[in-house]
Scaffold this active site. Structure first.
Site, PDB file in Angstrom:
ATOM      1  N   ASP A   1      -0.367  -5.799   0.295  1.00 15.63           N
ATOM      2  CA  ASP A   1      -1.635  -6.068  -0.382  1.00 15.63           C
ATOM      3  C   ASP A   1      -1.470  -7.374  -1.145  1.00 15.63           C
ATOM      4  O   ASP A   1      -0.385  -7.677  -1.642  1.00 15.63           O
ATOM      5  CB  ASP A   1      -1.977  -4.943  -1.370  1.00 15.63           C
ATOM      6  CG  ASP A   1      -2.429  -3.681  -0.661  1.00 15.63           C
ATOM      7  OD1 ASP A   1      -3.146  -3.788   0.348  1.00 15.63           O
ATOM      8  OD2 ASP A   1      -2.068  -2.592  -1.126  1.00 15.63           O
TER       9      ASP A   1
ATOM     10  N   HIS B   1      -3.904  -0.631  -6.168  1.00 12.94           N
ATOM     11  CA  HIS B   1      -4.288  -1.821  -6.933  1.00 12.94           C
ATOM     12  C   HIS B   1      -4.439  -1.519  -8.419  1.00 12.94           C
ATOM     13  O   HIS B   1      -3.992  -2.294  -9.269  1.00 12.94           O
ATOM     14  CB  HIS B   1      -5.629  -2.381  -6.424  1.00 12.94           C
ATOM     15  CG  HIS B   1      -5.645  -2.736  -4.977  1.00 12.94           C
ATOM     16  ND1 HIS B   1      -4.540  -3.061  -4.234  1.00 12.94           N
ATOM     17  CD2 HIS B   1      -6.687  -2.838  -4.126  1.00 12.94           C
ATOM     18  CE1 HIS B   1      -4.889  -3.347  -2.997  1.00 12.94           C
ATOM     19  NE2 HIS B   1      -6.204  -3.213  -2.901  1.00 12.94           N
TER      20      HIS B   1
ATOM     21  N   CYS C   1       0.862  -1.181   0.000  1.00 15.37           N
ATOM     22  CA  CYS C   1       0.000   0.000   0.000  1.00 15.37           C
ATOM     23  C   CYS C   1       0.901   1.234   0.000  1.00 15.37           C
ATOM     24  O   CYS C   1       1.816   1.339   0.823  1.00 15.37           O
ATOM     25  CB  CYS C   1      -0.899  -0.004   1.229  1.00 15.37           C
ATOM     26  SG  CYS C   1      -1.839   1.536   1.430  1.00 15.37           S
TER      27      CYS C   1
ATOM     28  N   GLU D   1       8.380 -15.097 -21.800  1.00 21.71           N
ATOM     29  CA  GLU D   1       9.036 -16.233 -21.163  1.00 21.71           C
ATOM     30  C   GLU D   1       8.586 -16.278 -19.706  1.00 21.71           C
ATOM     31  O   GLU D   1       8.617 -15.268 -19.010  1.00 21.71           O
ATOM     32  CB  GLU D   1      10.560 -16.074 -21.298  1.00 21.71           C
ATOM     33  CG  GLU D   1      11.351 -17.311 -20.931  1.00 21.71           C
ATOM     34  CD  GLU D   1      11.488 -17.499 -19.447  1.00 21.71           C
ATOM     35  OE1 GLU D   1      11.225 -18.625 -18.976  1.00 21.71           O
ATOM     36  OE2 GLU D   1      11.843 -16.531 -18.756  1.00 21.71           O
ATOM     37  N   SER D   2       8.136 -17.441 -19.231  1.00 22.24           N
ATOM     38  CA  SER D   2       7.450 -17.535 -17.941  1.00 22.24           C
ATOM     39  C   SER D   2       8.334 -17.205 -16.739  1.00 22.24           C
ATOM     40  O   SER D   2       7.853 -16.603 -15.776  1.00 22.24           O
ATOM     41  CB  SER D   2       6.811 -18.906 -17.769  1.00 22.24           C
ATOM     42  OG  SER D   2       7.777 -19.926 -17.800  1.00 22.24           O
TER      43      SER D   2
END
Length: 154
Positions: free
Chosen positions: A59, A93, A52, A75-76
Protein backbone atom coordinates in the site's frame (compact mmCIF):
# COMPACT_ATOMS: atom_id res chain seq x y z
CA UNK A 1 24.13 27.27 19.39
CA UNK A 2 25.84 24.53 21.31
CA UNK A 3 26.15 21.08 19.80
CA UNK A 4 25.30 19.69 23.24
CA UNK A 5 21.71 19.15 22.09
CA UNK A 6 22.96 16.50 19.63
CA UNK A 7 24.74 14.41 22.26
CA UNK A 8 23.22 11.03 22.75
CA UNK A 9 21.85 10.66 19.22
CA UNK A 10 22.72 7.19 17.96
CA UNK A 11 21.46 7.38 14.36
CA UNK A 12 22.35 10.84 13.06
CA UNK A 13 25.78 10.88 11.46
CA UNK A 14 26.24 7.11 11.58
CA UNK A 15 25.30 4.17 9.43
CA UNK A 16 21.93 2.93 10.64
CA UNK A 17 20.20 -0.21 9.46
CA UNK A 18 16.51 0.03 8.68
CA UNK A 19 14.43 -1.38 11.55
CA UNK A 20 12.45 -4.50 10.70
CA UNK A 21 9.26 -3.26 12.38
CA UNK A 22 7.80 -0.01 13.71
CA UNK A 23 8.03 -1.42 17.24
CA UNK A 24 11.77 -2.01 16.79
CA UNK A 25 12.34 1.50 15.41
CA UNK A 26 13.89 4.04 17.78
CA UNK A 27 12.64 7.59 17.51
CA UNK A 28 15.19 10.09 18.78
CA UNK A 29 14.52 13.59 20.05
CA UNK A 30 16.52 16.73 20.68
CA UNK A 31 15.68 19.69 22.90
CA UNK A 32 13.73 22.43 21.14
CA UNK A 33 16.16 25.36 20.82
CA UNK A 34 13.17 27.75 20.49
CA UNK A 35 10.96 26.26 23.20
CA UNK A 36 9.53 29.67 24.10
CA UNK A 37 8.24 30.27 20.57
CA UNK A 38 5.28 28.56 18.93
CA UNK A 39 6.04 27.53 15.34
CA UNK A 40 5.08 24.76 12.93
CA UNK A 41 7.31 21.91 11.79
CA UNK A 42 6.25 19.95 8.68
CA UNK A 43 7.56 16.62 7.41
CA UNK A 44 6.30 15.24 4.11
CA UNK A 45 6.73 11.60 3.14
CA UNK A 46 5.35 11.22 -0.41
CA UNK A 47 6.46 7.59 -0.78
CA UNK A 48 5.28 5.89 2.42
CA UNK A 49 4.67 2.15 2.06
CA UNK A 50 3.18 -0.59 4.19
CA UNK A 51 1.53 -3.95 3.48
CA UNK A 52 -2.12 -4.93 3.30
CA UNK A 53 -2.73 -7.23 6.28
CA UNK A 54 -5.04 -9.45 4.21
CA UNK A 55 -3.35 -9.78 0.81
CA UNK A 56 0.25 -8.85 1.67
CA UNK A 57 0.29 -6.48 -1.29
CA UNK A 58 2.01 -3.10 -0.88
CA UNK A 59 0.00 0.00 0.00
CA UNK A 60 1.25 3.49 -0.78
CA UNK A 61 0.53 6.83 0.86
CA UNK A 62 1.57 10.45 0.90
CA UNK A 63 1.96 11.45 4.56
CA UNK A 64 2.06 15.04 5.82
CA UNK A 65 3.05 15.49 9.47
CA UNK A 66 2.59 18.91 11.07
CA UNK A 67 3.42 19.67 14.69
CA UNK A 68 4.00 22.56 17.05
CA UNK A 69 6.84 21.45 19.30
CA UNK A 70 6.91 21.88 23.05
CA UNK A 71 10.20 20.89 24.68
CA UNK A 72 11.42 18.35 22.11
CA UNK A 73 11.90 18.00 18.34
CA UNK A 74 11.87 14.65 16.56
CA UNK A 75 15.21 14.01 14.88
CA UNK A 76 14.54 13.66 11.14
CA UNK A 77 16.77 10.66 10.38
CA UNK A 78 15.15 8.64 13.15
CA UNK A 79 11.71 9.65 11.81
CA UNK A 80 12.74 8.53 8.32
CA UNK A 81 13.91 5.15 9.64
CA UNK A 82 10.72 4.79 11.71
CA UNK A 83 8.55 5.41 8.65
CA UNK A 84 10.71 3.06 6.57
CA UNK A 85 10.04 0.31 9.14
CA UNK A 86 6.45 0.13 7.88
CA UNK A 87 7.58 -1.31 4.51
CA UNK A 88 7.23 -4.84 5.88
CA UNK A 89 4.47 -4.02 8.37
CA UNK A 90 1.01 -5.39 7.66
CA UNK A 91 -1.74 -3.05 8.87
CA UNK A 92 -4.77 -1.22 7.57
CA UNK A 93 -4.39 2.42 6.55
CA UNK A 94 -6.17 3.67 9.65
CA UNK A 95 -3.90 1.68 11.97
CA UNK A 96 -0.71 2.92 10.28
CA UNK A 97 -1.73 6.58 10.20
CA UNK A 98 -3.14 6.81 13.72
CA UNK A 99 -0.38 4.60 15.17
CA UNK A 100 2.35 6.87 13.80
CA UNK A 101 0.66 9.96 15.23
CA UNK A 102 -0.05 8.38 18.63
CA UNK A 103 3.53 7.23 19.07
CA UNK A 104 4.89 10.69 18.27
CA UNK A 105 2.40 12.33 20.64
CA UNK A 106 3.20 9.86 23.42
CA UNK A 107 6.97 10.21 23.15
CA UNK A 108 7.53 13.78 21.94
CA UNK A 109 4.59 15.46 23.70
CA UNK A 110 4.13 18.29 21.19
CA UNK A 111 1.82 21.21 21.85
CA UNK A 112 -0.16 20.17 18.77
CA UNK A 113 0.12 17.53 16.06
CA UNK A 114 -1.80 16.50 12.97
CA UNK A 115 -1.06 13.78 10.46
CA UNK A 116 -2.71 13.47 7.07
CA UNK A 117 -2.47 10.03 5.46
CA UNK A 118 -3.40 10.33 1.78
CA UNK A 119 -3.54 6.71 0.65
CA UNK A 120 -3.55 5.66 -2.97
CA UNK A 121 -6.46 3.51 -4.17
CA UNK A 122 -6.91 -0.03 -2.97
CA UNK A 123 -9.65 -1.83 -4.89
CA UNK A 124 -10.34 1.40 -6.77
CA UNK A 125 -11.05 3.46 -3.62
CA UNK A 126 -8.54 5.90 -2.12
CA UNK A 127 -8.66 6.14 1.66
CA UNK A 128 -7.56 9.30 3.47
CA UNK A 129 -6.98 9.15 7.23
CA UNK A 130 -6.55 12.23 9.41
CA UNK A 131 -5.44 12.56 13.04
CA UNK A 132 -5.22 15.74 15.10
CA UNK A 133 -4.66 16.32 18.79
CA UNK A 134 -7.07 19.27 19.09
CA UNK A 135 -7.08 22.95 18.25
CA UNK A 136 -3.82 24.42 17.00
CA UNK A 137 -2.21 27.03 19.26
CA UNK A 138 -3.48 30.53 18.55
CA UNK A 139 -1.26 32.66 16.36
CA UNK A 140 0.64 29.80 14.69
CA UNK A 141 0.54 29.78 10.90
CA UNK A 142 -0.85 26.38 9.93
CA UNK A 143 -0.94 26.13 6.12
CA UNK A 144 -3.16 23.63 4.36
CA UNK A 145 -1.44 20.33 3.72
CA UNK A 146 -1.72 20.87 -0.03
CA UNK A 147 -2.45 17.30 -1.05
CA UNK A 148 -5.24 17.16 -3.62
CA UNK A 149 -7.94 14.54 -3.49
CA UNK A 150 -7.07 11.53 -5.63
CA UNK A 151 -8.24 12.09 -9.21
CA UNK A 152 -6.42 9.39 -11.15
CA UNK A 153 -4.50 10.38 -14.23
CA UNK A 154 -6.98 12.88 -15.62
Amino acid sequence: MSKEIYKGLQQLGSKSAAPQSPEEAVLEYVPNPRAGTDYLVRFTCPEFTSLCPVTGQPDFAHLVLDYVPADMLVESKSLKLFLQAFRNHAAFHEDCTVGIAERLVEEMKPKWLRLGGYWYPRGGIPIDVFYQTGEAPAGVWIPEQGVANYRGRG
